[in-house]
Design a protein around this motif. Structure first.
Motif, PDB file in Angstrom:
ATOM      1  N   LEU A 190       0.840  -1.210   0.000  1.00  0.00           N
ATOM      2  CA  LEU A 190       0.000   0.000   0.000  1.00  0.00           C
ATOM      3  C   LEU A 190       0.871   1.255   0.000  1.00  0.00           C
ATOM      4  CD1 LEU A 190      -2.895  -0.927   2.466  1.00  0.00           C
ATOM      5  CD2 LEU A 190      -3.092  -0.413   0.035  1.00  0.00           C
ATOM      6  N   ALA A 191       1.948   1.236   0.774  1.00  0.00           N
ATOM      7  CA  ALA A 191       2.857   2.387   0.777  1.00  0.00           C
ATOM      8  C   ALA A 191       3.519   2.570  -0.582  1.00  0.00           C
ATOM      9  CB  ALA A 191       3.912   2.204   1.866  1.00  0.00           C
ATOM     10  N   ALA A 192       3.840   1.470  -1.264  1.00  0.00           N
ATOM     11  CA  ALA A 192       4.464   1.578  -2.587  1.00  0.00           C
ATOM     12  C   ALA A 192       3.461   2.042  -3.639  1.00  0.00           C
ATOM     13  CB  ALA A 192       5.061   0.238  -2.986  1.00  0.00           C
ATOM     14  N   LEU A 193       2.246   1.539  -3.570  1.00  0.00           N
ATOM     15  CA  LEU A 193       1.231   1.931  -4.559  1.00  0.00           C
ATOM     16  C   LEU A 193       0.850   3.400  -4.439  1.00  0.00           C
ATOM     17  CD1 LEU A 193      -1.125  -1.190  -4.411  1.00  0.00           C
ATOM     18  CD2 LEU A 193       0.386  -0.535  -6.287  1.00  0.00           C
ATOM     19  N   ALA A 194       0.985   3.964  -3.238  1.00  0.00           N
ATOM     20  CA  ALA A 194       0.672   5.386  -3.069  1.00  0.00           C
ATOM     21  C   ALA A 194       1.641   6.279  -3.833  1.00  0.00           C
ATOM     22  CB  ALA A 194       0.684   5.741  -1.585  1.00  0.00           C
ATOM     23  N   GLN A 195       2.808   5.749  -4.210  1.00  0.00           N
ATOM     24  CA  GLN A 195       3.802   6.540  -4.941  1.00  0.00           C
ATOM     25  C   GLN A 195       3.670   6.405  -6.453  1.00  0.00           C
ATOM     26  OE1 GLN A 195       5.680   8.500  -3.060  1.00  0.00           O
ATOM     27  NE2 GLN A 195       4.717   7.590  -1.246  1.00  0.00           N
ATOM     28  N   VAL A 196       2.771   5.550  -6.920  1.00  0.00           N
ATOM     29  CA  VAL A 196       2.588   5.364  -8.364  1.00  0.00           C
ATOM     30  C   VAL A 196       1.736   6.512  -8.908  1.00  0.00           C
ATOM     31  CG1 VAL A 196       1.752   3.829 -10.174  1.00  0.00           C
ATOM     32  CG2 VAL A 196       2.751   2.873  -8.087  1.00  0.00           C
ATOM     33  N   PRO A 197       2.219   7.282  -9.874  1.00  0.00           N
ATOM     34  CA  PRO A 197       1.424   8.396 -10.411  1.00  0.00           C
ATOM     35  C   PRO A 197       0.124   7.909 -11.056  1.00  0.00           C
ATOM     36  CG  PRO A 197       3.720   8.565 -11.085  1.00  0.00           C
ATOM     37  CD  PRO A 197       3.550   7.201 -10.491  1.00  0.00           C
ATOM     38  N   ARG A 198      -0.957   8.581 -10.727  1.00  0.00           N
ATOM     39  CA  ARG A 198      -2.255   8.225 -11.304  1.00  0.00           C
ATOM     40  C   ARG A 198      -2.292   8.512 -12.801  1.00  0.00           C
ATOM     41  NH1 ARG A 198      -7.123   7.473  -8.821  1.00  0.00           N
ATOM     42  NH2 ARG A 198      -6.214   8.194  -6.850  1.00  0.00           N
ATOM     43  N   GLU A 199      -1.467   9.463 -13.245  1.00  0.00           N
ATOM     44  CA  GLU A 199      -1.472   9.820 -14.664  1.00  0.00           C
ATOM     45  C   GLU A 199      -1.070   8.640 -15.550  1.00  0.00           C
ATOM     46  OE1 GLU A 199      -0.003  11.457 -12.307  1.00  0.00           O
ATOM     47  OE2 GLU A 199      -1.146  13.348 -12.162  1.00  0.00           O
ATOM     48  N   LEU A 200      -0.206   7.755 -15.056  1.00  0.00           N
ATOM     49  CA  LEU A 200       0.198   6.602 -15.852  1.00  0.00           C
ATOM     50  C   LEU A 200      -0.993   5.681 -16.122  1.00  0.00           C
ATOM     51  CD1 LEU A 200       3.622   5.731 -14.168  1.00  0.00           C
ATOM     52  CD2 LEU A 200       3.219   6.968 -16.297  1.00  0.00           C
ATOM     53  N   HIS A 201      -1.805   5.436 -15.113  1.00  0.00           N
ATOM     54  CA  HIS A 201      -2.987   4.599 -15.304  1.00  0.00           C
ATOM     55  C   HIS A 201      -3.983   5.274 -16.245  1.00  0.00           C
ATOM     56  CE1 HIS A 201      -2.103   1.452 -12.328  1.00  0.00           C
ATOM     57  NE2 HIS A 201      -1.558   2.414 -11.600  1.00  0.00           N
ATOM     58  N   GLU A 202      -4.135   6.587 -16.096  1.00  0.00           N
ATOM     59  CA  GLU A 202      -5.072   7.298 -16.963  1.00  0.00           C
ATOM     60  C   GLU A 202      -4.602   7.275 -18.410  1.00  0.00           C
ATOM     61  OE1 GLU A 202      -5.281  11.125 -15.233  1.00  0.00           O
ATOM     62  OE2 GLU A 202      -6.563  10.511 -13.549  1.00  0.00           O
ATOM     63  N   ALA A 203      -3.291   7.402 -18.624  1.00  0.00           N
ATOM     64  CA  ALA A 203      -2.770   7.363 -19.987  1.00  0.00           C
ATOM     65  C   ALA A 203      -2.972   5.990 -20.610  1.00  0.00           C
ATOM     66  CB  ALA A 203      -1.289   7.732 -19.992  1.00  0.00           C
ATOM     67  N   CYS A 204      -2.752   4.941 -19.841  1.00  0.00           N
ATOM     68  CA  CYS A 204      -2.983   3.586 -20.356  1.00  0.00           C
ATOM     69  C   CYS A 204      -4.461   3.347 -20.636  1.00  0.00           C
ATOM     70  CB  CYS A 204      -2.459   2.549 -19.360  1.00  0.00           C
ATOM     71  SG  CYS A 204      -0.669   2.451 -19.285  1.00  0.00           S
ATOM     72  N   ALA A 205      -5.327   3.875 -19.786  1.00  0.00           N
ATOM     73  CA  ALA A 205      -6.758   3.714 -20.011  1.00  0.00           C
ATOM     74  C   ALA A 205      -7.199   4.426 -21.282  1.00  0.00           C
ATOM     75  CB  ALA A 205      -7.538   4.244 -18.806  1.00  0.00           C
ATOM     76  N   VAL A 206      -6.606   5.604 -21.549  1.00  0.00           N
ATOM     77  CA  VAL A 206      -6.937   6.328 -22.781  1.00  0.00           C
ATOM     78  C   VAL A 206      -6.494   5.531 -24.006  1.00  0.00           C
ATOM     79  CG1 VAL A 206      -6.402   8.394 -24.119  1.00  0.00           C
ATOM     80  CG2 VAL A 206      -6.905   8.588 -21.687  1.00  0.00           C
ATOM     81  N   ASP A 207      -5.374   4.821 -23.877  1.00  0.00           N
ATOM     82  CA  ASP A 207      -4.883   3.998 -24.989  1.00  0.00           C
ATOM     83  C   ASP A 207      -5.669   2.708 -25.161  1.00  0.00           C
ATOM     84  OD1 ASP A 207      -2.989   5.865 -25.561  1.00  0.00           O
ATOM     85  OD2 ASP A 207      -1.394   4.891 -24.400  1.00  0.00           O
ATOM     86  N   GLY A 208      -6.632   2.468 -24.298  1.00  0.00           N
ATOM     87  CA  GLY A 208      -7.476   1.283 -24.431  1.00  0.00           C
ATOM     88  C   GLY A 208      -7.015   0.084 -23.639  1.00  0.00           C
ATOM     89  N   ALA A 209      -6.054   0.246 -22.719  1.00  0.00           N
ATOM     90  CA  ALA A 209      -5.571  -0.881 -21.921  1.00  0.00           C
ATOM     91  C   ALA A 209      -6.581  -1.220 -20.836  1.00  0.00           C
ATOM     92  CB  ALA A 209      -4.223  -0.533 -21.291  1.00  0.00           C
ATOM     93  N   GLY A 210      -6.833  -2.502 -20.649  1.00  0.00           N
ATOM     94  CA  GLY A 210      -7.744  -2.962 -19.619  1.00  0.00           C
ATOM     95  C   GLY A 210      -7.065  -3.076 -18.269  1.00  0.00           C
ATOM     96  N   PRO A 211      -7.801  -3.519 -17.235  1.00  0.00           N
ATOM     97  CA  PRO A 211      -7.219  -3.624 -15.890  1.00  0.00           C
ATOM     98  C   PRO A 211      -6.009  -4.543 -15.822  1.00  0.00           C
ATOM     99  CG  PRO A 211      -9.618  -3.795 -15.819  1.00  0.00           C
ATOM    100  CD  PRO A 211      -9.234  -3.860 -17.251  1.00  0.00           C
TER     101      PRO A 211
END
Length: 307
Positions: A190-211
């Motif tokens: 949980l401490a490590a995941l808090a440091q992952v930028p949300r923008e990376l997930h949003e960019a992948c979602a825009v490109d059509g990547a699933g979960p």
């Protein structure tokens, strides 16, 4: 001008006289309490264990120097190889689930959904529970007349010998270790995941990547260092396992001692009025060396991936 300089000079010289230089030993005075604790409770016992490993010392008798006799005896002791086999199998059976499952739990409990606080507390509860209490609960559950065997019979299956079959007993102890460690490593993730930028997930979602694609391409690379840390910690703890196997298999290490681990072998050899302190010390040194080698192997594997 002369009067002004004369008026200023005493003040400057007074400041210089007021400055106190620190003694070279000052830092060591601050470190002394911690060094005394480490030396008295870690360094001295370690050096004493290494020294005793070259003697035939017993519980009530000082030993004499025997060289490498204890280590030679260890190589011809079948129980040593049984304990080494079980410890290695424990690492192989425990580390992969403790690297992957807590990460999945961390991804689950970090979501803001109704009732998630209850699940966070439930997943972490085994961590704060006593290992003795946890072991006894699982012994009751896995007993021949326990709840799990009762459910198996109700479903039309036969009773499983969880506590009498050597392999099932070892697998059951592994399951207890994994179940108890999930919450602890979940907090680390949980401490490590808090440091992952949300923008990376949003960019992948825009490109059509699933979960699943986002998990493999964003989450896993971002927490890879944490995964190595979890692997190293869980591997060391698994290699030094004692309580779970001792509570479920008993002091003898299960039927015929087939589930004895290296740490249990140290306890068996070194306790009692006639305990072989020298041989138990040699076993402890071997456990230390193997544990250190295991940590270095994990770190080397991680360094090789970084290149």
């Amino acid at each position: 001008m002369r009067n002004a300089a004369a008026a200023v000079a005493p003040q400057g010289s007074g400041r210089r006289r007021g400055i106190r230089t620190h003694l070279p030993t000052s830092p060591w005075l601050f470190l002394a309490p911690g060094l005394l604790v480490v030396g008295g409770f870690s360094l001295y016992p370690f050096l004493s264990t290494v020294a005793h490993s070259f003697t035939d010392a017993r519980t009530l008798r000082a030993g004499r120097f025997t060289g490498g006799a204890n280590y030679q005896e260890m190589l011809h002791d079948p129980m040593f190889w049984t304990g080494l086999r079980n410890s290695v199998l424990y690492v192989l059976g425990v580390v992969p689930p403790l690297v992957v499952l807590p990460l999945l739990l961390a991804l689950l409990v970090r979501r803001s959904v109704p009732g998630i606080a209850f699940f966070r507390a439930a997943f972490y509860l085994p961590v704060v529970a006593s290992v003795v209490v946890v072991g006894l609960i699982w012994v009751w559950l896995l007993d021949d007349r326990g709840l799990i065997n009762a459910l198996l019979e109700a479903l039309g299956f036969g009773r499983a010998r969880f506590l009498s079959d050597p392999w099932l007993l070892l697998l059951s102890a592994m399951a207890v270790t994994v179940w108890k460690g999930l919450g602890y490593y979940m907090i680390i993730y949980l401490a490590a995941l808090a440091q992952v930028p949300r923008e990376l997930h949003e960019a992948c979602a825009v490109d059509g990547a699933g979960p699943v694609r986002r998990f493999l391409t964003v989450t896993v690379p971002a927490v890879r260092a944490t995964m190595v840390l979890v692997a190293a910690l869980s591997a060391v703890n698994a290699f030094k396992v004692f309580s779970e196997v001792y509570l479920m298999a008993g002091a003898t290490g299960g039927p015929g001692g087939e589930d004895t681990t290296l740490v249990m072998l140290v306890q068996q050899a070194g306790t009692g009025l006639s305990g072989r302190v020298g041989y138990a010390s040699a076993l402890s040194v071997v456990v230390f060396v193997l544990t250190l080698g295991l940590m270095l192997l994990v770190l080397r594997a991680n360094r090789g991936e970084d290149r």
